[in-house]
Design a protein around this motif. Structure first.
Motif, PDB file in Angstrom:
ATOM      1  N   UNK A  60      -8.037 -23.513  22.325  1.00  0.00           N
ATOM      2  CA  UNK A  60      -8.862 -24.286  21.398  1.00  0.00           C
ATOM      3  C   UNK A  60      -7.940 -25.277  20.696  1.00  0.00           C
ATOM      4  N   UNK A  61      -8.195 -26.566  20.862  1.00  0.00           N
ATOM      5  CA  UNK A  61      -7.437 -27.593  20.156  1.00  0.00           C
ATOM      6  C   UNK A  61      -8.280 -28.102  18.996  1.00  0.00           C
ATOM      7  N   UNK A  62      -7.623 -28.331  17.853  1.00  0.00           N
ATOM      8  CA  UNK A  62      -8.348 -28.721  16.644  1.00  0.00           C
ATOM      9  C   UNK A  62      -7.813 -30.065  16.158  1.00  0.00           C
ATOM     10  N   UNK A  63      -8.694 -31.066  16.084  1.00  0.00           N
ATOM     11  CA  UNK A  63      -8.321 -32.395  15.610  1.00  0.00           C
ATOM     12  C   UNK A  63      -8.862 -32.552  14.195  1.00  0.00           C
ATOM     13  N   UNK A  64      -7.951 -32.560  13.217  1.00  0.00           N
ATOM     14  CA  UNK A  64      -8.365 -32.520  11.820  1.00  0.00           C
ATOM     15  C   UNK A  64      -8.061 -33.794  11.049  1.00  0.00           C
ATOM     16  N   UNK A  68      -3.943 -36.263  14.642  1.00  0.00           N
ATOM     17  CA  UNK A  68      -3.908 -35.078  15.498  1.00  0.00           C
ATOM     18  C   UNK A  68      -4.333 -35.402  16.919  1.00  0.00           C
ATOM     19  N   UNK A  69      -5.220 -36.390  17.087  1.00  0.00           N
ATOM     20  CA  UNK A  69      -5.664 -36.746  18.425  1.00  0.00           C
ATOM     21  C   UNK A  69      -4.615 -37.445  19.250  1.00  0.00           C
ATOM     22  N   UNK A  90     -12.022 -28.524  22.634  1.00  0.00           N
ATOM     23  CA  UNK A  90     -11.337 -29.427  21.712  1.00  0.00           C
ATOM     24  C   UNK A  90     -12.338 -29.831  20.640  1.00  0.00           C
ATOM     25  N   UNK A  91     -12.117 -29.312  19.427  1.00  0.00           N
ATOM     26  CA  UNK A  91     -13.031 -29.553  18.310  1.00  0.00           C
ATOM     27  C   UNK A  91     -12.467 -30.657  17.428  1.00  0.00           C
ATOM     28  N   UNK A  92     -13.287 -31.662  17.121  1.00  0.00           N
ATOM     29  CA  UNK A  92     -12.830 -32.655  16.153  1.00  0.00           C
ATOM     30  C   UNK A  92     -13.662 -32.567  14.881  1.00  0.00           C
ATOM     31  N   UNK A  93     -12.945 -32.677  13.748  1.00  0.00           N
ATOM     32  CA  UNK A  93     -13.557 -32.478  12.445  1.00  0.00           C
ATOM     33  C   UNK A  93     -14.226 -33.727  11.897  1.00  0.00           C
ATOM     34  N   UNK A 100     -10.170 -44.626  18.157  1.00  0.00           N
ATOM     35  CA  UNK A 100      -8.887 -45.000  17.541  1.00  0.00           C
ATOM     36  C   UNK A 100      -8.011 -43.806  17.178  1.00  0.00           C
ATOM     37  N   UNK A 101      -8.591 -42.618  17.013  1.00  0.00           N
ATOM     38  CA  UNK A 101      -7.832 -41.464  16.533  1.00  0.00           C
ATOM     39  C   UNK A 101      -7.475 -40.458  17.624  1.00  0.00           C
ATOM     40  N   UNK A 102      -7.936 -40.690  18.844  1.00  0.00           N
ATOM     41  CA  UNK A 102      -7.714 -39.718  19.916  1.00  0.00           C
ATOM     42  C   UNK A 102      -7.065 -40.422  21.104  1.00  0.00           C
ATOM     43  N   UNK A 103      -6.062 -39.766  21.695  1.00  0.00           N
ATOM     44  CA  UNK A 103      -5.336 -40.360  22.823  1.00  0.00           C
ATOM     45  C   UNK A 103      -6.257 -40.543  24.021  1.00  0.00           C
TER      46      UNK A 103
END
Length: 228
Positions: A60-64, A68-69, A90-93, A100-103
């Motif tokens: 589980x990957x968490x993008x907070x 983080x992304x 992969x959970x994003x908050x 723009x925030x995730x690779x």
């Protein structure tokens, strides 16, 4: 024992700890691994992480936050799930902008928005975790946004109460930039306690619960610090 690896940004450890607690409470027969636990003796961090990734049944990957992304470690750990062809979620908050925030690599993997209960249900099921409505609600509450009810700044006997506009500006800045430095600039450089180190007091409401937090002047406060 089923082992699930939780990948996260160490700067948001206190927030992600709420997720780990929720997962552990609903899945007592599953080993939820994260680097917030003490490191076993005789192992370095990389060796410990490498071994845990090799042994886990899912990640589980968490993008907070905004970075983080694109965090190399999170990308590496999510990539390990792809490479091993094991379950992943992969959970994003709140307030994460995918474009723009995730690779780019992570953008091509199915992402789960924290508020999408059906996607959370499906993700938990893929990982052989409790996917009941109660388990999904527990995760939903981990990410549920806060509201700032009052802000006071200063010293006892000389405190400045933020106006609604100043309180809203504080909220917008910490939500968008994910961090803020405490100081007189937050109130137009007025100084309610000249020459004295001040404290900011926040009254927060989240998940129908009210709580109080305090931070010293010049402290770097992250958005995740406001989650309890």
């Amino acid at each position: 024992m089923n082992v699930i690896f939780v990948s996260f940004d160490s700067q948001d450890r206190n927030w992600v700890s709420l997720l780990v607690q929720a997962l552990r409470s609903r899945n007592p027969s599953t080993d939820i691994f994260w680097t917030g636990d003490p490191l076993p003796s005789g192992l370095g961090w990389f060796q410990f992480i490498e071994r845990s990734i090799q042994e886990c049944a899912g990640i589980i990957s968490v993008l907070t936050n905004n970075s983080t992304g694109t965090n190399n470690w999170i990308n590496f750990e999510a990539g390990a799930a792809v490479g091993r062809n094991i379950g992943r979620m992969i959970i994003y908050g709140p307030d994460i902008t995918i474009a723009s925030d995730v690779s780019r690599p992570l953008q091509n993997i199915q992402l789960v928005c924290w508020s999408n209960r059906q996607a959370l249900t499906d993700g938990l099921a893929r990982l052989a975790l409790d996917s009941s409505p109660e388990a999904v609600e527990a995760i939903w509450q981990v990410f549920s946004p806060f509201r700032i009810e009052h802000i006071r700044y200063g010293i006892p006997g000389a405190e400045y109460a933020f106006s609604p506009q100043e309180r809203q500006a504080f909220f917008y800045e910490i939500q968008s930039r994910k961090q803020i430095i405490i100081g007189n600039h937050l109130i137009g450089n007025r100084d309610p306690g000249e020459g004295i180190h001040k404290t900011i007091h926040l009254e927060i409401i989240r998940n129908n619960r009210r709580y109080h937090l305090a931070f010293e002047e010049e402290a770097m406060v992250r958005c995740s610090d406001l989650y309890q």
